[in-house]
Design an enzyme around this catalytic site. Structure first.
Site, short mmCIF file in Angstrom:
data_model
loop_
_atom_site.label_atom_id
_atom_site.label_comp_id
_atom_site.label_asym_id
_atom_site.label_seq_id
_atom_site.Cartn_x
_atom_site.Cartn_y
_atom_site.Cartn_z
N ASP A 179 0.71 -1.04 -0.09
CA ASP A 179 0.26 -0.11 -0.20
C ASP A 179 0.69 1.28 0.20
O ASP A 179 2.18 1.21 -0.43
CB ASP A 179 -1.15 0.02 0.73
CG ASP A 179 -2.02 0.70 1.18
OD1 ASP A 179 -2.13 1.56 -0.11
OD2 ASP A 179 -3.49 0.83 1.36
C1 BGC Z 1 -5.69 2.70 0.16
C2 BGC Z 1 -5.13 1.96 -0.17
C3 BGC Z 1 -5.18 2.72 -2.24
C4 BGC Z 1 -4.12 2.94 -2.43
C5 BGC Z 1 -4.08 3.62 -4.10
C6 BGC Z 1 -4.38 3.78 0.40
O1 BGC Z 1 -3.83 5.21 1.09
O2 BGC Z 1 -5.03 2.57 1.75
O3 BGC Z 1 -7.24 1.38 -0.37
O4 BGC Z 1 -5.84 1.70 -3.25
O5 BGC Z 1 -4.21 4.45 -0.73
O6 BGC Z 1 -4.80 4.77 -4.21
#
Ligand code: BGC
Length: 731
Positions: free
Chosen positions: A287
């Site tokens: 993430d």
């Molecule tokens: C979130 C994810 C997301 C990623 C990309 C992160 O902050 O936790 O769920 O897919 O950002 O945008």
């Protein structure tokens, strides 16, 4: 035969990947494992225009294999295709091995970042609908729109269980029950990946966030979870296992930590559990910035370089870095100095190349353009509207609803006149809080009421800004027949959605009290992403309708439900707490029903939620009868076959959710009060009845035993459906 054809296709694909891998340098391999945000390739003062030098730096110099996201807000279709075309052209024409870029996006509850699209309710609402066909269709539509924009990878769905209602991403979950989450997740993934990844209507799905993100102890975003092995196996893993078994292409890792170990640095979770035990063969992406955070936040790594080493050794395939090229630089160093082997890189790069090849990106880096008519097919709007209607849950009605046609409505409250509360996270912007970004067809709740009841019948002084004082004034309601309170939560996502208290805030509670004191009938419509405690005002309310971020057509759907043009059919996908310190799930243990504390001397009546899991009213009446278990004594390898009749005994057609629960009388691990094992939803005309059949394999009654292994224990079990109960015995 198809199996032989599939096997030879796999061989061909493997051979292609291996020959490519043979040609690649360490730098190229590390580049494939690197994902950066689009911010790094855009012109300094533009949100959409690519800077050719920056693009070359990313793709040619740093050999980046994947890009994600938007800058700030949704792009229109043509912009997406222009951006993706430029990116893929550089990858094809200016790099050694012409490897296409894997672009990823958060197309969550619809095509989040495609301007003009209609969004579906968030997962929590989709779970309330109990309609797996709708979930599947929503995913298919989203996949088609996303892929047609040039993007083949979608970071959805969330498969964490919504058991911690404080958690700001509760709205992204399919609720608190493991069976419900498992079934809904499967419906979404098979919708995203329908017809195979090569299809122009499919995207690679991403189960997330593995594992334990949704159950932080404190409820705060990205904070530690302390979870037993038994809990992990019994509750958290099954939805992910089902996703793996249904061919989910990718996984995203939980930013948090479990029992003191950040998941991004856990070889146990990323390799032993995910790969060796669960058999996942796809791509594992980190993430946002989470590799670096092993050093900066979790502090298991004393340097950024050590953080990279930990994550890669744990089993991560791709780092969502995303703001710089540090991961690339450090990983190249680690390989060159021999700390990480090139064969370790090969394992990850193989998976990345295989996905790109499975998606057909080498032959066709961006899918063919479609007409705007196809892209925004009116049938998609119909599906989104239906989902909005079915996602709403009527929890209280003393007879005030449905409202008569010419009812004079005083509409008050902060959720009346804004799009944000209907949508929240991942809605044209990250937090859904930019009102200028919403699609033309979107209606506020106020606009929905005006459309349904007529402008002459709806009076409101509410404004868009959530905190504006006007939203908390009751005004002159002497001419109104009913007060409708539009309450709930402002839009939020992740960190900014953190709260310290489940109670609805004081200002809204006071507004509700003023409405109740006016003596007029009061109906509350709540637009929230999680249960906010309203027990102090509930007794004074005549009707309560819950809308779980029902999105584009949510305002209209709510208005049509209040008018009786639509019959509500949603059922709670979680237990709605009565008090913020009294969060007990429907599938609680026996001891949780006992309360001998003063002043709440409930005795064995201590499970007192505001509303139970599965609760949801209709404007018609449904009666259950004749629950029959065909085989009352069943072997461990058998199947419980049962039938039950449901009749619409009221005056209006409607849909009814049928939840099937099982209760194990005695077991070596304390049994739950009941567990959902099957569900269905039926449509019945007034007076119509239907006989439903359910088949529950006894293996579904297994639980994780004291030795950590799945076990089926003989004994008596109850089946419970709509107030009926029958017992059977497992031999
Ligand atoms: C979130 C994810 C997301 C990623 C990309 C992160 O902050 O936790 O769920 O897919 O950002 O945008």
């Amino acid at each position: 035969d198809p199996e032989t054809i599939q096997a030879s296709a796999n061989n061909e694909s493997d051979a292609f990947v291996e020959s490519l891998l043979d040609k690649m340098s360490v730098e190229e391999k590390v580049g494939q494992m690197t994902q950066v945000t689009i911010d790094l390739i855009l012109k300094d003062n533009s949100t959409t225009e690519i800077d050719p030098d920056k693009l070359r730096k990313a793709i040619v110099e740093k050999k980046v294999g994947s890009i994600l996201n938007v800058k700030g807000h949704a792009y229109d279709y043509d912009t997406w295709r222009t951006i993706l075309t430029s990116i893929q052209e550089v990858a094809k024409n200016e790099t050694e091995n012409s490897i296409p870029i894997l672009y990823g996006i958060d197309a969550i509850h619809g095509a989040t970042y495609l301007k003009g699209s209609s969004l579906f309710p968030h997962n929590i609402g989709m779970a309330a609908s109990r309609n797996t066909d709708l979930v599947h269709e929503a995913a298919y539509i989203t996949a088609f729109q996303t892929r047609s924009s040039g993007i083949p990878w979608d970071f959805d769905p969330v498969l964490g269980l919504g058991r911690q209602p404080l958690w700001s991403r509760f709205e992204e979950t399919f609720g608190e029950d493991v069976h419900l989450v498992t079934e809904m997740g499967k419906a979404a993934i098979t919708g995203y990946q329908k017809d195979g990844l090569k299809s122009n209507t499919a995207v690679a799905a991403c189960m997330k966030h593995f594992l334990g993100y949704s159950v932080p102890v404190s409820g705060k975003d990205r904070t530690p979870a302390n979870i037993s092995d038994l809990y992990i196996k019994e509750y958290l893993l099954p939805p992910f296992q089902e996703a793996v078994d249904n061919g989910v292409a990718t996984v995203m890792i939980n930013s948090g930590e479990i029992n003191g170990i950040p998941v991004h640095g856990s070889k146990y979770f990323l390799t032993e559990v995910l790969r060796n035990q669960m058999g996942f063969k796809g791509l594992a992406v980190s993430d946002w910035e989470d590799v670096k955070r092993l050093h900066t936040r979790h502090k298991t790594a004393d340097s950024h370089k050590e953080a990279v080493r930990q994550a890669v050794e744990a089993g991560l395939d791709m780092s969502m870095v995303p703001y710089d090229y540090t991961f690339y630089d450090l990983l190249v160093e680690l390989v060159n100095e021999g700390t990480i082997s090139e064969s370790r890189l090969d394992e990850s790069v193989r998976r990345i190349l295989k996905l790109k090849n499975d998606l057909g990106l080498f032959d066709q880096p961006i899918s063919p353009a479609v007409s705007k008519e196809k892209l925004f097919n009116p049938d998609f709007d119909k599906a989104a509207y239906t989902a909005s209607v079915e996602s709403m849950v009527l929890t209280k009605n003393d007879g005030v609803l449905p409202l008569k046609q010419n009812t004079k409505i005083a509409l008050v409250g902060p959720a009346a006149n804004a799009y944000g509360p209907l949508h929240s996270s991942w809605s044209f912007t990250w937090m859904g809080n930019d009102e200028s970004q919403y699609s033309e067809q979107t209606k506020t709740f106020h606009e929905g009421l005006v459309e349904v009841f007529g402008a002459d019948n709806v009076f409101s002084r509410s404004v868009t800004e959530w905190d504006n004082e006007k939203n908390y004034e009751i005004g002159d309601v002497s001419n109104a027949d009913v007060i409708i309170l539009a309450l709930g939560e402002p839009p939020y996502a992740e960190g900014p959605g953190v709260i310290d208290d489940l109670d609805l805030d004081e200002k809204q509670l006071q507004l509700a009290q003023k409405a109740i004191k006016s003596g007029k009938p009061v109906v509350a419509v709540l637009f929230t992403g999680r249960p906010r405690v309203i027990s102090s005002i509930e007794p004074g309310l005549n009707g309560i309708l819950l809308g779980f971020r029902p999105a584009t057509f949510g305002g209209l759907a709510a208005a049509n439900i209040l008018a009786g043009n639509e019959n509500p059919s949603g059922a709670l996908p979680f237990t709605y707490p009565r008090k913020s310190g009294d969060v007990i799930h429907y599938d609680h243990k026996g001891t949780e029903e006992f309360r001998e504390d003063i002043p709440n001397t409930y005795g064995n009546d201590g499970y007192r939620p505001q509303w139970d899991f599965g609760h949801g009213l209709s404007y018609t009446d449904f009666k259950f009868r004749d629950l029959v278990i065909k085989n009352k004594s069943i072997a461990k390898d058998g199947t419980v076959e049962l039938t039950v009749k449901v009749e619409n005994t009221g005056k209006m057609a409607g849909k009814k959710v049928v939840d099937v629960f099982v209760r194990d009388h005695f077991a070596s691990i304390t049994p739950s009060a009941k567990r959902l094992k099957a569900f269905d939803k039926v449509y019945l005309d007034a007076g119509e009845s239907v006989e439903l059949n359910f088949a529950i394999p006894v293996s579904d009654l297994a639980f994780i035993g004291r030795d950590g292994k799945s076990v089926i224990e003989p004994g008596d079990f109850d089946i419970m459906i709509g107030g009926l109960k029958e017992t059977f015995t497992v031999k």
